[in-house]
Motif scaffolding. Structure first.
Motif, PDB file in Angstrom:
ATOM      1  N   ARG A  74      -6.190  -0.977   1.716  1.00 26.38           N
ATOM      2  CA  ARG A  74      -6.285   0.469   1.464  1.00 26.38           C
ATOM      3  C   ARG A  74      -6.821   1.211   2.688  1.00 26.38           C
ATOM      4  N   ALA A  75      -7.736   0.581   3.419  1.00 25.66           N
ATOM      5  CA  ALA A  75      -8.390   1.218   4.566  1.00 25.66           C
ATOM      6  C   ALA A  75      -7.426   1.507   5.716  1.00 25.66           C
ATOM      7  N   LEU A  76      -6.217   0.994   5.660  1.00 30.14           N
ATOM      8  CA  LEU A  76      -5.235   1.268   6.713  1.00 30.14           C
ATOM      9  C   LEU A  76      -4.705   2.693   6.649  1.00 30.14           C
ATOM     10  N   LEU A  77      -4.889   3.370   5.509  1.00 29.60           N
ATOM     11  CA  LEU A  77      -4.456   4.759   5.377  1.00 29.60           C
ATOM     12  C   LEU A  77      -5.665   5.690   5.368  1.00 29.60           C
ATOM     13  N   TRP A 109       7.313  15.048   5.349  1.00 28.43           N
ATOM     14  CA  TRP A 109       6.505  13.855   5.103  1.00 28.43           C
ATOM     15  C   TRP A 109       6.002  13.881   3.668  1.00 28.43           C
ATOM     16  N   LEU A 110       6.182  12.761   2.944  1.00 27.53           N
ATOM     17  CA  LEU A 110       5.769  12.666   1.551  1.00 27.53           C
ATOM     18  C   LEU A 110       4.775  11.540   1.308  1.00 27.53           C
ATOM     19  N   GLY A 111       4.402  10.842   2.376  1.00 25.03           N
ATOM     20  CA  GLY A 111       3.442   9.759   2.233  1.00 25.03           C
ATOM     21  C   GLY A 111       3.721   8.630   3.209  1.00 25.03           C
ATOM     22  N   THR A 112       3.133   7.490   2.934  1.00 21.59           N
ATOM     23  CA  THR A 112       3.276   6.306   3.783  1.00 21.59           C
ATOM     24  C   THR A 112       3.352   5.078   2.890  1.00 21.59           C
ATOM     25  N   ALA A 113       4.209   4.130   3.259  1.00 15.46           N
ATOM     26  CA  ALA A 113       4.303   2.855   2.546  1.00 15.46           C
ATOM     27  C   ALA A 113       4.220   1.726   3.556  1.00 15.46           C
ATOM     28  N   LEU A 114       3.455   0.700   3.196  1.00 17.59           N
ATOM     29  CA  LEU A 114       3.342  -0.444   4.085  1.00 17.59           C
ATOM     30  C   LEU A 114       3.154  -1.716   3.287  1.00 17.59           C
ATOM     31  N   VAL A 170       0.883  -1.172   0.000  1.00 17.83           N
ATOM     32  CA  VAL A 170       0.000   0.000   0.000  1.00 17.83           C
ATOM     33  C   VAL A 170       0.916   1.216   0.000  1.00 17.83           C
ATOM     34  N   LEU A 171       0.760   2.054  -1.010  1.00 11.90           N
ATOM     35  CA  LEU A 171       1.620   3.217  -1.197  1.00 11.90           C
ATOM     36  C   LEU A 171       0.742   4.456  -1.308  1.00 11.90           C
ATOM     37  N   GLY A 172       0.825   5.316  -0.293  1.00 16.44           N
ATOM     38  CA  GLY A 172       0.074   6.563  -0.291  1.00 16.44           C
ATOM     39  C   GLY A 172       1.025   7.725  -0.448  1.00 16.44           C
ATOM     40  N   LEU A 173       0.867   8.501  -1.512  1.00 14.14           N
ATOM     41  CA  LEU A 173       1.719   9.668  -1.732  1.00 14.14           C
ATOM     42  C   LEU A 173       0.951  10.916  -1.333  1.00 14.14           C
ATOM     43  N   VAL A 229      -2.659   0.220  -4.311  1.00 18.59           N
ATOM     44  CA  VAL A 229      -2.615  -1.087  -3.652  1.00 18.59           C
ATOM     45  C   VAL A 229      -2.194  -2.107  -4.707  1.00 18.59           C
ATOM     46  N   HIS A 230      -1.093  -2.809  -4.433  1.00 20.19           N
ATOM     47  CA  HIS A 230      -0.551  -3.798  -5.359  1.00 20.19           C
ATOM     48  C   HIS A 230      -0.471  -5.153  -4.663  1.00 20.19           C
ATOM     49  N   ASP A 231      -0.839  -6.217  -5.372  1.00 22.00           N
ATOM     50  CA  ASP A 231      -0.561  -7.562  -4.863  1.00 22.00           C
ATOM     51  C   ASP A 231       0.950  -7.669  -4.690  1.00 22.00           C
ATOM     52  N   TRP A 232       1.385  -8.306  -3.593  1.00 25.08           N
ATOM     53  CA  TRP A 232       2.818  -8.376  -3.274  1.00 25.08           C
ATOM     54  C   TRP A 232       3.114  -9.729  -2.624  1.00 25.08           C
ATOM     55  N   GLU A 233       4.342 -10.184  -2.780  1.00 25.45           N
ATOM     56  CA  GLU A 233       4.768 -11.393  -2.059  1.00 25.45           C
ATOM     57  C   GLU A 233       6.215 -11.245  -1.618  1.00 25.45           C
ATOM     58  N   PHE A 234       6.566 -12.011  -0.588  1.00 29.18           N
ATOM     59  CA  PHE A 234       7.940 -12.043  -0.099  1.00 29.18           C
ATOM     60  C   PHE A 234       8.858 -12.388  -1.283  1.00 29.18           C
TER      61      PHE A 234
END
Length: 191
Positions: free
Chosen positions: A169-172, A153-158, A116-119, A182-187
């Motif tokens: 998405r609701a975490l921001l 501050w330029l945003g939040t990444a998690l 999740v990347l919020g700019l 919001v991107h699908d991601w894996e280790f």
């Protein structure tokens, strides 16, 4: 130990369309390059198109001595050098959770995982993770994106394990960002 070099950076390389074959050809070169940074990596892994298996980018959260070293890390990466990526987001980052993805209690497998990347700009938001314990248990990595000098501050990444993209998405706080991706991601990395 996390944070020993003093500066943490969030890097997101976005793939060019139709670069999957080149990415596959360079997988060993990419992994070998990242092996050189094994002790500095906080998190890493590919992003994918919604519900698919075609890579759309690569996340690397890394602890490095300075901005110049972070830029070298990003731009010397073999996939970048070969043209797999179309652009790069590189920002200072603060590891609010104080751990690496390998220390995530939920492990490497299971559940849906997202970047999740919020700019944003202006007054900082979401400097700390959501207070609900259940959400905190699902966070893999969390932190604010900062200017090169670490003051703005330029945003939040998690990175998070969540039931679906909307829950991630609701975490921001939505009205604090110009946009939230919001991107699908894996280790990532070697198993």
């Amino acid at each position: 130990m996390v944070g020993t070099l003093g500066m943490e950076f969030f890097c997101y390389h976005r793939d060019r369309p139709d670069s999957a074959a080149l990415r596959a050809e360079l997988v060993e070169a990419h992994w070998s390059y990242m092996d050189r940074y094994a002790a500095e990596l906080i998190a890493r892994g590919p992003t994918f198109g919604r519900g698919g298996d075609t890579a759309t980018g690569s996340v690397h959260i890394v602890d490095l001595p300075d901005v110049a070293t972070a830029r070298a890390f990003v731009f010397d990466e073999p996939n970048y050098q070969a043209g797999v990526y179309r652009d790069v987001v590189l920002r200072r980052w603060r590891n609010v959770l104080g751990r690496t993805m390998w220390e995530f209690p939920g492990g490497r497998e299971g559940g849906n995982r997202y970047l999740v990347l919020g700019l944003g700009s202006g007054q900082a938001a979401d400097l700390d993770p959501p207070p609900a314990p259940a959400q905190l248990d699902e966070l893999i990595a969390y932190g604010p994106l900062l200017s090169d000098d670490g003051t703005a501050w330029l945003g939040t990444a998690l990175l998070v394990r969540a039931p679906d993209p909307d829950a991630a998405r609701a975490l921001l706080t939505p009205d604090r960002y110009a946009g939230i991706e919001v991107h699908d991601w894996e280790f990532g990395g070697r198993r």
